[in-house]
Structures are given as structure tokens and as C-alpha cells.
Scaffold this active site. Structure first.
Site, short mmCIF file in Angstrom:
data_model
loop_
_atom_site.label_atom_id
_atom_site.label_comp_id
_atom_site.label_asym_id
_atom_site.label_seq_id
_atom_site.Cartn_x
_atom_site.Cartn_y
_atom_site.Cartn_z
CB CYS A 183 -0.88 -0.02 1.32
SG CYS A 183 0.02 -0.38 2.84
CB THR A 184 0.48 4.76 0.16
OG1 THR A 184 -0.91 5.00 -0.57
CG2 THR A 184 1.09 6.07 0.11
#
Length: 263
Positions: A183-184
């Protein structure tokens, strides 16, 4: 010259004094001239701050003086202007909403893989045991559209609460593979990895520090496009430089934070 330091950080840890901690952190951040958002929940802390370098690092040092956050790790990037419009400290039920109460990350983390190791695996086409790598993007569809790892699995979820049912529908796809959730900045892929292990999927790892740490440590190898971020910069290139952002991009800061989407 880029002189604004931007940091993202989170930690799953039990917090039972959120109202008091909220006021303390807000006062300290405002005194240092910082802007951004801090989310507090019984399961931990999630923060995104920007300001002058000395001010940001002073705030982080003060936070780490609390034993609960002593090992808090940050992801850093730089910008020429302040990407946030205000300083918010919010109380939440979860620092990233999954609506799956059995998940308690503070009770134990899923194993992770660091950026250099993942790059090496992708270079060679398999992990060190010879298993195929299945890269699972746990972000929302519009974030994925900004950029992702080559060949990553994308279930086109529109919010993180859709991840558990999507996993149930696709769990058979991971048989015999090493799954790396990403994810980020690490928070969503950590929860996702824990859920996958609880669902009985073997060989599940989370990408430590998410895409931002991957960019910081190895650049954009095996990644196409940019990484969407929920502030005025809108997206970061693999060299962590900000893409040109229009005025409306700042509005995404409020949308993202109210949805608990960041990281």
C-alpha cells in the site's frame, strides 16, 4: 529549493488516553508550526505532517520520548510548499478502517519483506524458495490508477472495508505463491497481511513501509506511474518528487482523511 519536510508514520499500539494525547499532540504540533493530520484510535496512531525540517524532527523526537512510540518509523519526502492547509488531530475507532474486529495488529505483526529484498525477488522472478510472487495492491481503485507495481493484483475496491469480502472471493488464487501485500505507507498492507494469515493463506508478507519506503530505498524498479498521496501534492514520482498539482488537489486531503484512506 524544496525546504518543507513531509513525513508519514504509523504504529499499531494500545492507546487508552486518546483525548488527553490528542490535546497534547495538537498543542505541540501547532507550536512548531506544523500542518497535517494525526489519527488516534485504541489500536494506534497514524500521522501525516509537514513543516520546516527542524520543527518536524523535534515533534518526532518528542513523540518517541513516549515509550509507546519509541520505535516509530517515518517515511520522508520534500516539497517546495506546504501541502496541507491546517493541523488536525482526530479520534477514530480504527486508524485505518477495515470493519473486521478480529484483526488486532498490536497483538503481533505479520512478517514483512524489505524493499531491497522484494526488488531482488522481482529481478529474479521468484522468492528465495523458488515460489512465484503475487503482488497484491490493497489500495483503492483510484489510487491504483495513478500507478502500481508491474503485474500487481488489483481487485478494484473503492474502500478498504471491501477488502475482506474480496479476499474470500479470491483466496484460492494464492495457492503455492508468496503473497506480498503493499500500500502507500504500510498500514493497510499490514492489516491485509494479518487477515490473509488468519484466513489460512500461507506465505504472506507485507511490504515494509509500503510504496513510499520502496521508492526511498530502491527507486521505481518494477513500478509504473506515480504513488497517489492524500495531500496537495496529489502524487509522488519514484524519486519522491511531487507531480504538478492543481488547486483542487488540496481538497483530496479532506476527502482522504475523512475516509481513513491514507496509508
Amino acid at each position: 529549493m524544496q525546504e518543507i519536510l513531509n513525513i508519514a508514520a504509523y504504529k499499531f499500539v494500545a492507546i487508552d488516553d486518546s483525548p488527553v494525547l490528542r490535546e497534547d499532540l495538537r498543542e505541540r504540533a501547532q507550536a512548531l508550526g506544523l500542518m497535517g493530520t494525526i489519527l488516534l484510535a485504541p489500536e494506534g496512531i497514524n500521522l501525516f505532517l509537514a513543516g520546516l525540517p527542524d520543527a518536524v524532527r523535534s515533534f518526532v523526537a518528542g513523540l518517541r520520548a513516549d515509550a509507546r512510540f519509541a520505535d516509530l518509523e517515518t517515511k520522508e519526502s520534500w516539497s517546495a510548499a506546504q501541502p496541507f492547509r491546517r493541523m488536525l488531530v482526530k479520534l477514530k475507532r480504527e486508524i485505518i478502517r477495515m470493519d473486521h474486529p478480529a484483526i488486532q495488529p498490536a497483538a503481533g505483526r505479520a512478517p514483512g519483506v524489505d524493499a531491497p529484498t522484494l526488488k531482488r525477488w522481482l529481478d529474479q522472478g521468484h522468492d528465495d524458495e523458488g515460489r512465484e510472487i503475487a503482488l497484491l495492491d490493497t489500495r483503492n481503485d483510484f489510487e491504483v490508477d495513478e500507478g502500481s507495481f508491474d503485474g500487481a493484483i488489483d481487485w478494484r475496491i473503492t474502500k478498504f472495508t471491501e477488502f475482506p469480502p474480496a479476499l474470500k472471493a479470491h483466496r484460492a488464487d494464492f495457492a503455492g505463491k508468496t503473497v506480498v501485500s503493499f500500500c502507500t505507507g504500510g498500514i493497510r498492507c499490514e492489516k491485509a497481511a494479518i487477515l490473509m494469515r488468519e484466513e489460512g493463506i500461507e506465505n504472506v508478507l507485507q511490504l515494509e513501509g509500503g510504496i513510499l519506503k520502496y521508492f526511498e530505498e530502491v527507486g521505481g524498479a518494477h513500478y509504473h506511474g506515480d504513488c497517489f498521496v492524500f495531500d496537495g501534492r496529489r502524487a509522488l514520482a519514484p524519486d519522491l518528487s511531487a507531480r504538478a498539482a492543481d488547486a483542487s488537489a488540496r481538497a483530496s486531503e479532506d476527502v482522504g482523511l475523512s475516509s481513513g484512506l491514507k496509508k
